[in-house]
Scaffold this active site. Structure first.
Site, PDB file in Angstrom:
ATOM      1  CG  ASN A 294     -39.397 -13.827  -5.618  1.00  0.00           C
ATOM      2  OD1 ASN A 294     -38.516 -14.493  -5.374  1.00  0.00           O
ATOM      3  ND2 ASN A 294     -40.272 -13.473  -4.830  1.00  0.00           N
ATOM      4  CD  GLU A 327     -37.485  -6.103  -2.206  1.00  0.00           C
ATOM      5  OE1 GLU A 327     -36.931  -6.788  -2.879  1.00  0.00           O
ATOM      6  OE2 GLU A 327     -37.464  -5.908  -1.039  1.00  0.00           O
TER       7      GLU A 327
HETATM    8 ZN   LIG Z   1     -32.658  -5.669  -2.381  1.00  0.00          ZN
END
Ligand SMILES: [Zn+2]
Length: 866
Positions: A294, A327
């Site tokens: 996110n 990430e």
């Molecule tokens: Zn990923």
């Protein structure tokens, strides 16, 4: 949902891939993508939520600024599990609402048409907070101050529609302003920093977050919990780690690494991180998919973010870095520039998987992550060698199919193709191409050719054609290297585990960049397509450096020559030759014993990562052995093979040892124990009982004690897990218990993994670890419960669980049982991934019926020579 789906502890072979699709099939007339009409598109969401954490419900209202492109009486948007109370446009007449739960859509209709232009849609609605870790959900844990509940979201690919009515497609980017009513003694976290807080009562407040830049719905995030946050400024960005109260000491490592990575990526991508803050938030358990990128608020499974100086190991340290860096790479590659549709998911995931390694090699060269990743990328090759494979770029029509795309082909083959192109064009030119792509497409959406066209313009090599060869057709190239007059003849074909599965298919060709080098000499690049004659004298190492996405089959004489020089190959070439040796043996293209020939030539001083791979392969063969006599001989061979290594690295850590040696020592001790070394088991029991030694030594001892537990030991460890208040500590013990060898105790563990005794969300992981050794037993228990609505698993999570567990079996009867489950419970359009399990079962069966007998004969013949 997913990033880093793979758990290092899981069987490589259970992680095969799915979906048939012939190379030619992709361009035929196809059904329409299941996308919303584009007559009305969102510009801005202004969302207010009031969750009731006790009742597991929430109320929401959302004002959506929309552009109406042509006069219409209806608006179609996504919504799942939501009940609409009011829906009106521009404060006017109430819309009638029709919900299609199957499609996850709501259609709003008015009597009078809405004119083209900007309008504001207002919707009031109710929703439910779930117990699986997808959508908007609750995760419970116990703390020193009593039970605690964290509320959080996890949306990729298509679950944002469970939180708000929205255009839940990556291309429909819009800004978000989120407000949430939360208890005053809890912290609320979202993509953006808190803009203001208004008191609502003695105990409640409304938290409003700053408006986000334009972004896709799947990247929206909200969590409310009993959190603490530590933070530091980096390049003008407030970088924070958010953990449950009391865990800040476990957040320090991630904060330090995240700070270094932010600076590193600012520079790599040539664009400074565009949000004012970046939080990395630890879930009190596991979330579906592992961790989720996110924008500005990355949500991690606890073991992907927390590093406990008192209890975490070197392997944990590397894993946390790897997932944090994966990430964070998505914050640019995926979040700032996003694929237009799920068809191009591979570019997001392949890039992040490749980048996690690349960043590690720059920031922690001592870990040799690039070398270690060769085994990780092996997962992509395994998945690409069985009938369930598919092209990297495959048509995706529905949300269910988007969810299916998170597989080893997308991640690991994708990463291998990107790594191959990076090596071929050179790292500076590649980075320059990525920077140009970022600059041109920031805040926008792309298709994969947008990157490769830019790259080709920068470097003047046929990058687009190479990329197409590897992403539009399925399959792993097999390069045959046969001595020919005055050199070596190379020819390309396709590698599959079972050659019978491609009989009659037309031959395939790839433009394959390959480095070739005389042993100990300097490599040079060739671009192979079809056939090529090289005039170098043999033995010539083909795919030197192992950056080419291919396997190499040498003639028997050349292999013998390479095996004699095995000791002097670089570690990456030792690893590549070993992996190819195992695969070629499975396919019947070379003696299966070649892998043991190479392992026997590996000196004790060789690179710890290469030894780690030898141990993994021994474990794989050990688990598949059923015959007691053959198993005993295999284990004697294995213990003999490992003895010089054990003598070299010893059983206790030295001062300032490299991280990889510490990791290898743990793996070695576990393997010796698994091979029946009573001394290794006894030493682990003593170590565990004393509680002495480093964190790594204690964890390794715990794994061995749990694996070899009798009923009393199992109960004692279980009691310890139940008493542990800390979910991370609990998870360490349960992970170890899931490795238990005794079948009756494995059955007990499988039952426990289906209860709420374990940390939230960890059930599928524990069952997958158990299934490595006990696939059929775990399948029997889980299959009976797959349709039980009381289990806290989402439907796609159930499907994945069935595939992962059955896929560990070597018994073809599982296939029919799996098909019965599919027919009963899985919609026809979501069944493709189930082919993964059948492919994996057939492959395991070949290991048992074809590979092991050859291995056992070789060991017997070798013993006779001694
Ligand atoms: Zn990923």
């Amino acid at each position: 949902m997913p990033c880093i789906r793979c758990v290092a502890a899981l069987a490589l072979l259970s992680l095969a891939s799915h979906a048939p699709a012939s190379a030619a099939g992709a361009d035929k007339a196809l059904p329409m993508r299941e996308v919303l009409p584009d007559t009305v598109v969102p510009v801005r969401y202004d969302l207010t939520l009031a969750p009731d954490a006790e009742a597991l419900t929430f109320r929401g209202d959302v004002k959506i600024a929309v552009d109406v492109r042509a006069a219409t009486r209806s608006v179609v948007l996504n919504a799942a599990g939501l009940k609409f109370a009011h829906a009106a446009m521009d404060g006017g007449a109430e819309a009638s609402v029709a919900i299609d739960e199957k499609l996850g859509r709501a259609t709003l209709r008015w009597d009078a048409p809405i004119a083209p232009g900007r309008h504001e849609l207002f919707i009031e609605y109710d929703g439910k907070i779930g117990r699986s870790t997808l959508g908007f959900f609750a995760m419970d844990y116990s703390s020193a101050d009593g039970p605690r509940r964290t509320l959080a979201t996890n949306f990729e690919p298509a679950e944002a529609r469970r939180l708000l009515p929205c255009w839940d497609e990556p291309e429909r980017k819009a800004t978000f302003t989120l407000s949430v009513d939360a208890p005053k003694d809890r912290m609320a976290v979202s993509n953006m920093p808190v803009a203001d807080v208004t008191s609502l009562s003695a105990t409640m407040q409304r938290v409003r977050f700053a408006t986000s830049p334009k972004m896709s719905t799947y990247l929206l995030f909200l969590a409310i919990g009993d959190f603490e946050r530590i933070h530091q400024p980096v390049d003008g960005v407030d970088v924070g780690i958010v953990v449950k109260r009391g865990d800040t000491a476990k957040a320090a490592y991630a904060l330090d690494q995240a700070g270094k990575l932010l600076h590193y990526y600012d520079e790599y991508f040539g664009i400074v991180f565009p949000l004012p803050k970046l939080d990395l938030i630890a879930a009190p358990g596991q979330i579906y998919g592992g961790s989720m990128e996110n924008w500005g608020a990355i949500f991690y499974s606890q073991n992907h973010l927390l590093f406990d100086p008192a209890a975490s190991t070197e392997a944990d340290r590397q894993l946390v870095f790897e997932v944090v860096s994966h990430e964070m790479a998505h914050q640019w590659f995926g979040d700032l520039v996003t694929m237009s549709w799920w068809t191009d998911l591979w570019l997001n995931e392949g890039f992040a998987r490749w980048m996690q390694t690349y960043a590690a090699d720059d920031l922690h060269p001592e870990w040799e992550t690039g070398l270690a990743s060769a085994s990780q990328l092996e997962r992509g090759k395994l998945a690409d060698s069985v009938p369930s494979t598919h092209p990297v770029v495959q048509p995706v029509y529905t949300a269910d199919q988007a969810e299916e795309s998170f597989d080893a082909i997308t991640y690991d083959k994708g990463a291998a193709v990107i790594g191959m192109i990076n090596a071929y064009v050179g790292r500076d030119a590649f980075r320059e191409g990525v920077r140009r792509y970022m600059r041109v497409h920031a805040f926008g959406n792309t298709v994969d050719s947008d990157l490769w066209t830019v790259m080709q313009e920068s470097v003047g090599k046929p990058i687009v054609a190479i990329e197409r060869d590897f992403t539009r057709q399925e399959g792993l190239p097999l390069v045959r290297a046969i001595p020919a007059a005055g050199g070596v003849q190379l020819s390309e074909g396709r590698f599959v585990d079972d050659p019978a599965t491609i009989e009659g298919l037309p031959p395939q060709r790839w433009r394959l960049p390959l480095a070739v080098a005389p042993i100990g000499g300097t490599p040079r690049y060739i671009l192979l397509r079809g056939e090529m004659r090289l005039t170098d004298a043999a033995p010539l190492l083909i795919n030197a450096g192992q950056q080419g996405y291919a396997r190499v089959l040498y003639g028997a004489d050349v292999f013998d020559g390479l095996a004699r020089h095995y000791e002097s190959l670089t570690p990456i070439d030792q690893l590549g030759t070993l992996n190819d040796g195992f695969a070629l043996g499975t396919a019947g293209l070379a003696p299966a014993s070649n892998v043991l020939v190479l392992a026997s030539r590996l000196p004790a001083e060789a690179n710890p990562i290469v030894w780690g791979r030898v141990i993994e392969l021994l474990d794989e063969l050990d688990i598949r052995h059923a015959d007691a006599t053959q198993l005993a001989a295999f284990r004697r061979f294995g213990l003999d093979l490992l003895m010089p290594l054990a003598a070299r690295i010893g059983t206790a850590a030295g001062a300032n040892e490299p991280s990889n040696v510490i990791i290898l020592r743990g793996a070695l001790a576990q393997m010796q124990a698994n091979l029946g070394d009573a001394a290794a088991i006894a030493a682990a029991r003593r170590r565990f009982a004393s509680g002495e030694g480093t964190a790594a030594e204690q964890r390794s001892a715990l794994s061995i004690v749990a694996a070899h537990a009798d009923a009393a030991t199992f109960e004692a460890l279980l009691g310890r897990a139940q008493k542990a208040a800390d979910p991370l500590q609990k998870q360490h013990i349960f992970d170890a218990l899931a490795g238990v060898i005794d079948p009756a105790l494995a059955e007990r563990m499988a039952e426990i993994a289906l209860t709420d005794q374990i940390p939230a969300g960890t059930g599928p992981r524990l069952l997958a670890i158990l299934a490595r050794r006990h696939a059929d037993l775990v399948w029997r228990i889980v299959a009976a419960r797959l349709d039980d609505p009381a289990l806290p698993f989402d439907r796609s999570e159930r499907w994945r669980l069935a595939i992962d567990i059955a896929g560990c079996s070597a018994d073809p009867r599982r296939i029919a049982e799996l098909e019965a489950y599919e027919a009963r419970s899985v919609p026809a359009e979501a069944r493709k991934p189930f082919l993964e399990a059948s492919s994996s079962i057939h492959r395991n069966e070949r290991l048992v019926t074809m590979v092991l007998p050859q291995i056992d004969r070789w060991i017997a013949a070798r013993g006779a020579l001694k």
